[in-house]
Design a protein around this motif. Structure first.
Motif, PDB file in Angstrom:
ATOM      1  N   TRP A  67       0.839  -1.196   0.000  1.00  0.00           N
ATOM      2  CA  TRP A  67       0.000   0.000   0.000  1.00  0.00           C
ATOM      3  C   TRP A  67       0.881   1.255   0.000  1.00  0.00           C
ATOM      4  CZ3 TRP A  67      -5.138  -0.162   3.047  1.00  0.00           C
ATOM      5  CH2 TRP A  67      -5.906   0.959   2.777  1.00  0.00           C
ATOM      6  N   GLN A  71       1.445   4.277  -2.926  1.00  0.00           N
ATOM      7  CA  GLN A  71       1.309   5.692  -2.562  1.00  0.00           C
ATOM      8  C   GLN A  71       2.562   6.473  -2.943  1.00  0.00           C
ATOM      9  OE1 GLN A  71       0.282   5.295   1.607  1.00  0.00           O
ATOM     10  NE2 GLN A  71      -1.880   5.676   1.169  1.00  0.00           N
ATOM     11  N   HIS A  78       5.169  -2.340  -5.519  1.00  0.00           N
ATOM     12  CA  HIS A  78       3.783  -2.615  -5.140  1.00  0.00           C
ATOM     13  C   HIS A  78       3.347  -3.977  -5.691  1.00  0.00           C
ATOM     14  CE1 HIS A  78      -0.534  -2.093  -4.546  1.00  0.00           C
ATOM     15  NE2 HIS A  78      -0.711  -2.353  -5.834  1.00  0.00           N
ATOM     16  N   PRO A 158      -7.689   0.707  -8.561  1.00  0.00           N
ATOM     17  CA  PRO A 158      -7.317   1.537  -7.409  1.00  0.00           C
ATOM     18  C   PRO A 158      -8.384   1.541  -6.297  1.00  0.00           C
ATOM     19  CG  PRO A 158      -6.908   2.724  -9.453  1.00  0.00           C
ATOM     20  CD  PRO A 158      -7.680   1.484  -9.809  1.00  0.00           C
ATOM     21  N   ARG A 159      -9.637   1.719  -6.659  1.00  0.00           N
ATOM     22  CA  ARG A 159     -10.697   1.793  -5.648  1.00  0.00           C
ATOM     23  C   ARG A 159     -10.919   0.440  -4.982  1.00  0.00           C
ATOM     24  NH1 ARG A 159     -16.597   3.082  -7.227  1.00  0.00           N
ATOM     25  NH2 ARG A 159     -15.483   3.878  -9.000  1.00  0.00           N
ATOM     26  N   ARG A 162      -7.983  -0.574  -2.667  1.00  0.00           N
ATOM     27  CA  ARG A 162      -8.016   0.012  -1.316  1.00  0.00           C
ATOM     28  C   ARG A 162      -9.000  -0.735  -0.424  1.00  0.00           C
ATOM     29  NH1 ARG A 162      -7.310   4.669  -4.350  1.00  0.00           N
ATOM     30  NH2 ARG A 162      -9.549   5.037  -4.540  1.00  0.00           N
ATOM     31  N   THR A 166      -7.821  -3.110   2.735  1.00  0.00           N
ATOM     32  CA  THR A 166      -8.323  -2.779   4.076  1.00  0.00           C
ATOM     33  C   THR A 166      -9.016  -3.981   4.710  1.00  0.00           C
ATOM     34  OG1 THR A 166      -8.610  -0.465   3.457  1.00  0.00           O
ATOM     35  CG2 THR A 166      -9.850  -1.243   5.377  1.00  0.00           C
TER      36      THR A 166
END
Length: 187
Positions: A67, A71, A78, A158-159, A162, A166
């Motif tokens: 992660w 970033q 990654h 990307p969405r 995440r 998580t």
């Protein structure tokens, strides 16, 4: 092959998810024929929960590092870290399924109140997140493997990445809590 998977991404994600869930249910219900299971010494079976806790902790580290890498716009790092996370998860899953298929699920041996009010809720959330993560992780992985890095920002990678990361982190963390409650904490 890459183009075929890319065109049929939802189908491939669905198939991988169904196969994974069927494998888990078959192992937990001990429905895998003994002839398909390798002979495993008891000492190895007894070590699997401890090894799986280490694999889970390592996966937490690699997911967080992956992660942070994205970033920092380090796409290659990654990718390596997220593939490592997947490898750690698959190793965990293979060992877990082997042990559960042979011995069945481990029962909580603590007090009834602790089982009902702490252990079961933690286990339930862990299991729910693990199930939800399966298609998310597969979809994000397949997007990452079938698209050039420059194309990924135009996809759900990307969405969903995440969200998947998580939920994966929470699931792995709760899995370690379940391990501690079953094997480490004196109850």
């Amino acid at each position: 092959m890459q183009t075929t998977i890319r065109r049929r991404l939802p189908l491939v994600t669905g198939l991988l998810t169904v196969v994974s869930l069927v494998a888990v249910v078959a192992a937990v219900r001990q429905a895998i024929p003994d002839a398909l299971l390798p002979p495993v010494p008891h000492s190895i079976l007894a070590a699997i929960p401890h090894l799986n806790a280490l694999l889970s902790a390592a996966a937490i580290v690699t997911i967080i590092a992956g992660w942070r890498s994205i970033q920092a716009d380090d796409v290659d790092r990654h990718r390596r870290l997220m593939l490592t996370s997947l490898g750690l998860f698959l190793g965990f899953l293979a060992l877990y399924l082997l042990r559960v298929a042979i011995e069945g699920p481990t029962s909580f041996g603590g007090p009834e109140w602790l089982k009902l009010w702490v252990y079961y809720p933690i286990l339930g959330v862990h299991m729910l997140l693990a199930i939800v993560c399966i298609p998310l992780v597969y979809h994000v992985l397949l997007l990452g493997l079938t698209h050039a890095p420059a194309e990924l920002s135009e996809t759900l990678h990307p969405r969903l990445g995440r969200i998947a990361a998580t939920l994966w982190l929470i699931s792995f963390s709760l899995g370690i809590v379940v391990y501690l409650m079953l094997y480490v904490l004196p109850l």
